[in-house]
Design an enzyme around this catalytic site. Structure first.
Site, PDB file in Angstrom:
ATOM      1  N   LYS A 173       0.892  -1.171   0.000  1.00 39.91           N
ATOM      2  CA  LYS A 173       0.000   0.000   0.000  1.00 39.91           C
ATOM      3  C   LYS A 173       0.925   1.213   0.000  1.00 39.91           C
ATOM      4  CE  LYS A 173      -1.603   3.088   1.996  1.00 39.91           C
ATOM      5  NZ  LYS A 173      -1.347   4.490   1.522  1.00 39.91           N
ATOM      6  N   GLU A 176      -0.275   7.600  -1.318  1.00 39.67           N
ATOM      7  CA  GLU A 176      -1.201   8.080  -2.355  1.00 39.67           C
ATOM      8  C   GLU A 176      -0.666   9.333  -3.037  1.00 39.67           C
ATOM      9  OE1 GLU A 176      -1.440   7.934   0.889  1.00 39.67           O
ATOM     10  OE2 GLU A 176      -3.069   9.150   1.732  1.00 39.67           O
ATOM     11  N   ARG A 177       0.419   9.922  -2.478  1.00 40.19           N
ATOM     12  CA  ARG A 177       0.930  11.153  -3.083  1.00 40.19           C
ATOM     13  C   ARG A 177       1.806  10.879  -4.308  1.00 40.19           C
ATOM     14  NH1 ARG A 177       2.845  14.333   2.246  1.00 40.19           N
ATOM     15  NH2 ARG A 177       2.325  12.438   3.357  1.00 40.19           N
ATOM     16  N   SER A 226       5.423   8.523   9.272  1.00 39.14           N
ATOM     17  CA  SER A 226       5.623   9.426  10.409  1.00 39.14           C
ATOM     18  C   SER A 226       5.324   8.683  11.731  1.00 39.14           C
ATOM     19  CB  SER A 226       4.729  10.656  10.252  1.00 39.14           C
ATOM     20  OG  SER A 226       3.402  10.266  10.009  1.00 39.14           O
ATOM     21  N   CYS A 281      14.326  10.707   5.767  1.00 42.08           N
ATOM     22  CA  CYS A 281      14.363  10.377   7.182  1.00 42.08           C
ATOM     23  C   CYS A 281      15.805  10.325   7.675  1.00 42.08           C
ATOM     24  CB  CYS A 281      13.671   9.053   7.450  1.00 42.08           C
ATOM     25  SG  CYS A 281      14.571   7.681   6.766  1.00 42.08           S
ATOM     26  N   GLU A 383       9.877  17.134  13.883  1.00 39.57           N
ATOM     27  CA  GLU A 383      10.443  16.948  12.548  1.00 39.57           C
ATOM     28  C   GLU A 383       9.844  18.003  11.616  1.00 39.57           C
ATOM     29  OE1 GLU A 383       9.075  13.341  10.520  1.00 39.57           O
ATOM     30  OE2 GLU A 383      11.105  13.057   9.760  1.00 39.57           O
TER      31      GLU A 383
HETATM   32  P1  NAD Z   1       2.788   9.361   6.579  1.00 39.61           P
HETATM   33  O1  NAD Z   1       2.900   8.831   7.942  1.00 39.61           O
HETATM   34  O2  NAD Z   1       1.889  10.520   6.322  1.00 39.61           O
HETATM   35  O3  NAD Z   1       2.290   8.205   5.574  1.00 39.61           O
HETATM   36  C1  NAD Z   1       2.876   6.929   5.566  1.00 39.61           C
HETATM   37  C2  NAD Z   1       1.838   5.915   5.109  1.00 39.61           C
HETATM   38  O4  NAD Z   1       0.770   5.882   6.056  1.00 39.61           O
HETATM   39  C3  NAD Z   1       1.207   6.243   3.766  1.00 39.61           C
HETATM   40  O5  NAD Z   1       1.085   5.060   3.015  1.00 39.61           O
HETATM   41  C4  NAD Z   1      -0.140   6.832   4.129  1.00 39.61           C
HETATM   42  O6  NAD Z   1      -1.131   6.576   3.156  1.00 39.61           O
HETATM   43  C5  NAD Z   1      -0.483   6.120   5.413  1.00 39.61           C
HETATM   44  N1  NAD Z   1      -1.313   6.942   6.303  1.00 39.61           N
HETATM   45  C6  NAD Z   1      -1.412   8.290   6.302  1.00 39.61           C
HETATM   46  N2  NAD Z   1      -2.253   8.692   7.271  1.00 39.61           N
HETATM   47  C7  NAD Z   1      -2.694   7.581   7.898  1.00 39.61           C
HETATM   48  C8  NAD Z   1      -3.573   7.356   8.993  1.00 39.61           C
HETATM   49  N3  NAD Z   1      -4.152   8.363   9.642  1.00 39.61           N
HETATM   50  N4  NAD Z   1      -3.779   6.093   9.384  1.00 39.61           N
HETATM   51  C9  NAD Z   1      -3.190   5.071   8.761  1.00 39.61           C
HETATM   52  N5  NAD Z   1      -2.342   5.234   7.708  1.00 39.61           N
HETATM   53  C10 NAD Z   1      -2.094   6.473   7.290  1.00 39.61           C
HETATM   54  O7  NAD Z   1       4.279   9.677   6.109  1.00 39.61           O
HETATM   55  P2  NAD Z   1       4.758  10.457   4.815  1.00 39.61           P
HETATM   56  O8  NAD Z   1       4.467  11.905   4.983  1.00 39.61           O
HETATM   57  O9  NAD Z   1       4.275   9.774   3.601  1.00 39.61           O
HETATM   58  O10 NAD Z   1       6.332  10.201   4.893  1.00 39.61           O
HETATM   59  C11 NAD Z   1       7.205  11.029   5.616  1.00 39.61           C
HETATM   60  C12 NAD Z   1       7.450  10.487   7.003  1.00 39.61           C
HETATM   61  O11 NAD Z   1       8.014   9.183   6.908  1.00 39.61           O
HETATM   62  C13 NAD Z   1       8.461  11.314   7.768  1.00 39.61           C
HETATM   63  O12 NAD Z   1       8.052  11.392   9.103  1.00 39.61           O
HETATM   64  C14 NAD Z   1       9.745  10.520   7.637  1.00 39.61           C
HETATM   65  O13 NAD Z   1      10.699  10.746   8.648  1.00 39.61           O
HETATM   66  C15 NAD Z   1       9.212   9.129   7.693  1.00 39.61           C
HETATM   67  N6  NAD Z   1      10.143   8.180   7.133  1.00 39.61           N
HETATM   68  C16 NAD Z   1      10.797   7.353   8.006  1.00 39.61           C
HETATM   69  C17 NAD Z   1      11.731   6.472   7.534  1.00 39.61           C
HETATM   70  C18 NAD Z   1      12.444   5.545   8.480  1.00 39.61           C
HETATM   71  O14 NAD Z   1      13.016   4.578   8.032  1.00 39.61           O
HETATM   72  N7  NAD Z   1      12.427   5.800   9.776  1.00 39.61           N
HETATM   73  C19 NAD Z   1      12.000   6.386   6.162  1.00 39.61           C
HETATM   74  C20 NAD Z   1      11.307   7.233   5.302  1.00 39.61           C
HETATM   75  C21 NAD Z   1      10.370   8.130   5.802  1.00 39.61           C
END
Ligand code: NAD
Length: 499
Positions: A173, A176-177, A226, A281, A383
């Site tokens: 999954k 979606e962006r 996140s 990240c 962050e």
């Molecule tokens: P996000 O948390 O908004 O989304 C991640 C995934 O969760 C997506 O597939 C999204 O559709 C889904 N999602 C969004 N809202 C949700 C909800 N309320 N309930 C369930 N699922 C939901 O993250 P993002 O903005 O796409 O990515 C950036 C974040 O990811 C940053 O915080 C970054 O630090 C982190 N990140 C961490 C690592 C790591 O290895 N620690 C690696 C890459 C990115």
């Protein structure tokens, strides 16, 4: 309008759905596609296809599975340029960064080409009279991956390759962006010879995530995103009886010791803080010079280097970084800069208000430098995930060590020094999962493992390498006894007693 559909059972799903999400081009702020936001029907179809395909895939000998990995690697290399262009058009990172995104994922595919070797298991001959013990790693069945926007190729490649090579079916999954590259990856897996149903993509938002977390046929979920959502995914998935690993956000620090090579540090910081518009990240958004003199010398060198950074559209080969992912994210970053100013930090370079000529509607931000940031500030604690570098001054090594160690996030950290003792001491004592010594972005190579600590990682296994293998398999232990067949009862098994 281009339509991004699920990829289920070897093709597009063609399911009717009224829920869709606009996929933007961050370079000009225009919509370029729409992606379906799926629900129960899509997930049930994917699960059914996975259930049908997985037993035969798991039963296939590992070297034949590895041949698919080899072929897939070649296909990704063949299509590197168009994949990178598509990735950049939805994410906004420059083409060189998109190629890096794909390449770092490909390295895990390469590791998986050798998986037959690491799947051999363990064997002890003669653990007792006529007794041999074998430990073998078996696949879990169906696993799912839920991935963030910022590495739309690398993270699906990490998770998918490990899960599949170990004999599982995998349902992705993606964000979606920027959902298109994951679908291309699914098409290439199929072209490489992977059976239908082993790597599938279902698109969606929270609704789809919750369906995955609650689905009884899905045994494991690997999440990256996140921290609040990572924690939610971890708790809900574990409550549903699944194995879950959930990587979260980050705020990585770079400690600059007085003896560091400042020219090297400035070059490293420009790449690590501003590359990919800070949307990594493993970016380095906090720099901690040790001592006032180091801080002043560093700042004097940083200012002209940051001012010289070239921001451009993602296809500009000279640009060092491109736009951020959405208008909403751009507004969030601008708010954090204002918060930092309101909290009393010094705005040395202000990246707000930057306009890219000819692309005025694009989500561009110039680089921002903030000095005299302190640990009490919310702009330090949280962050920002944008092209913003914060200077937090420390009076000595001990104070510098405490900053990343006490921060809520513990993904990566770096120390810049020529002093081996300081570096060694720092690496041993800092409370962070991945440490760089004169390495600004310490992402471990594919045959080690990747993962942060504290609110950067929920669950106790890392991504890829042997940790990834552990996550995507379960260990079976077999104790076998082949007595010599005396027939007089003398070979009766005696349960060993404790003590
Ligand atoms: P996000 O948390 O908004 O989304 C991640 C995934 O969760 C997506 O597939 C999204 O559709 C889904 N999602 C969004 N809202 C949700 C909800 N309320 N309930 C369930 N699922 C939901 O993250 P993002 O903005 O796409 O990515 C950036 C974040 O990811 C940053 O915080 C970054 O630090 C982190 N990140 C961490 C690592 C790591 O290895 N620690 C690696 C890459 C990115």
């Amino acid at each position: 309008m281009r339509y991004v559909d699920h990829f289920i059972h070897g093709g597009t799903a063609g399911l009717a759905s009224t829920r869709k999400h606009a996929v933007m081009d961050p370079n000009n702020g225009g919509q370029q596609a729409e992606v379906v936001l799926g629900g129960t029907d899509a997930l049930e179809r994917a699960v059914a296809a996975a259930q049908a395909a997985q037993p035969a895939w798991a039963a296939m000998n590992p070297q034949r599975r590895a041949r698919v990995m080899f072929e897939f690697k070649h296909l990704i290399e063949r299509d590197m340029q168009p994949l990178a262009e598509l990735l950049s058009s939805e994410h906004g990172k420059v083409i060189a960064d998109s190629k890096g995104d794909i390449q770092r994922g490909l390295e895990v595919v390469e590791f998986c080409c050798g998986l037959p070797h690491v799947l051999k298991g363990e064997f002890t001959q003669g653990a007792g009279p006529g007794i041999d013990v074998t430990s073998m790693r078996q696949p879990l069945g169906i696993g799912a991956g839920i991935t963030p926007f910022n590495f739309p190729a690398m993270i699906p490649l990490w998770m998918g390759a490990m899960a599949i090579a170990a004999g599982n079916a995998f349902i992705l999954k993606p964000s979606e962006r920027d959902p298109s590259v994951p679908v291309k990856i699914a098409e290439l897996w199929l072209e490489a010879g992977l059976p239908d149903g082993i790597f599938q993509v279902v698109h969606g938002d929270k609704e789809m995530v919750d369906l995955i977390l609650d689905h009884p046929a899905i045994s494991a979920v690997s999440f990256v995103g996140s921290s609040d959502i990572a924690q939610y995914v971890y708790s809900r998935g574990v409550a549903a009886g699944k194995r879950v690993q959930a990587m979260g956000g980050a705020k990585n620090h770079g400690i600059v010791m007085p003896d560091a090579d400042l020219d090297q540090v400035v070059g490293d910081l420009c790449g690590a803080a501003f590359g990919s518009a800070g949307e990594r990240c493993m970016a380095l958004p906090v720099v901690v010079p040790v001592g006032e003199d180091t801080a002043e010398r560093l700042k004097a060198k940083l200012i002209p280097a940051i001012e010289a950074l070239k921001v451009g559209i993602s296809t500009d080969p000279d640009a060092q970084y491109g736009p951020v992912v959405t208008a909403q994210h751009k507004a969030n970053i601008e708010r954090w800069i204002q918060t930092a100013v309101d909290e009393g930090s010094e705005l040395v370079i202000d990246g707000r208000g930057f306009k890219m000529q000819g692309h005025e509607e694009g989500y561009f931000l110039g680089p921002t430098l903030l000095d005299r940031v302190t640990p009490e500030m919310t702009s330090y604690h949280n962050e920002i995930f944008g092209p913003v570098l914060q200077i937090v001054r420390a009076k000595d090594f001990e104070e510098a060590l405490v900053l990343p160690s006490k921060h809520q996030y513990g993904n990566g950290v770096a120390i810049f020094t020529r002093n081996g003792h300081a570096a060694r001491e720092f690496a041993a004592r800092v409370n962070v999962g991945m440490v760089g010594i004169n390495v600004p972005i310490p992402v471990p190579v594919a045959y080690h493992s990747f993962g942060g600590w504290k609110r950067s990682g929920f669950g106790d296994t890392d991504q890829y390498g042997m940790e990834g293998l552990k996550f995507w398999t379960k260990l079976k232990k077999i104790t076998a006894r082949w007595p010599d067949g005396g027939g007089d009862g003398s070979n009766a098994f005696i349960i060993p007693t404790m003590g």
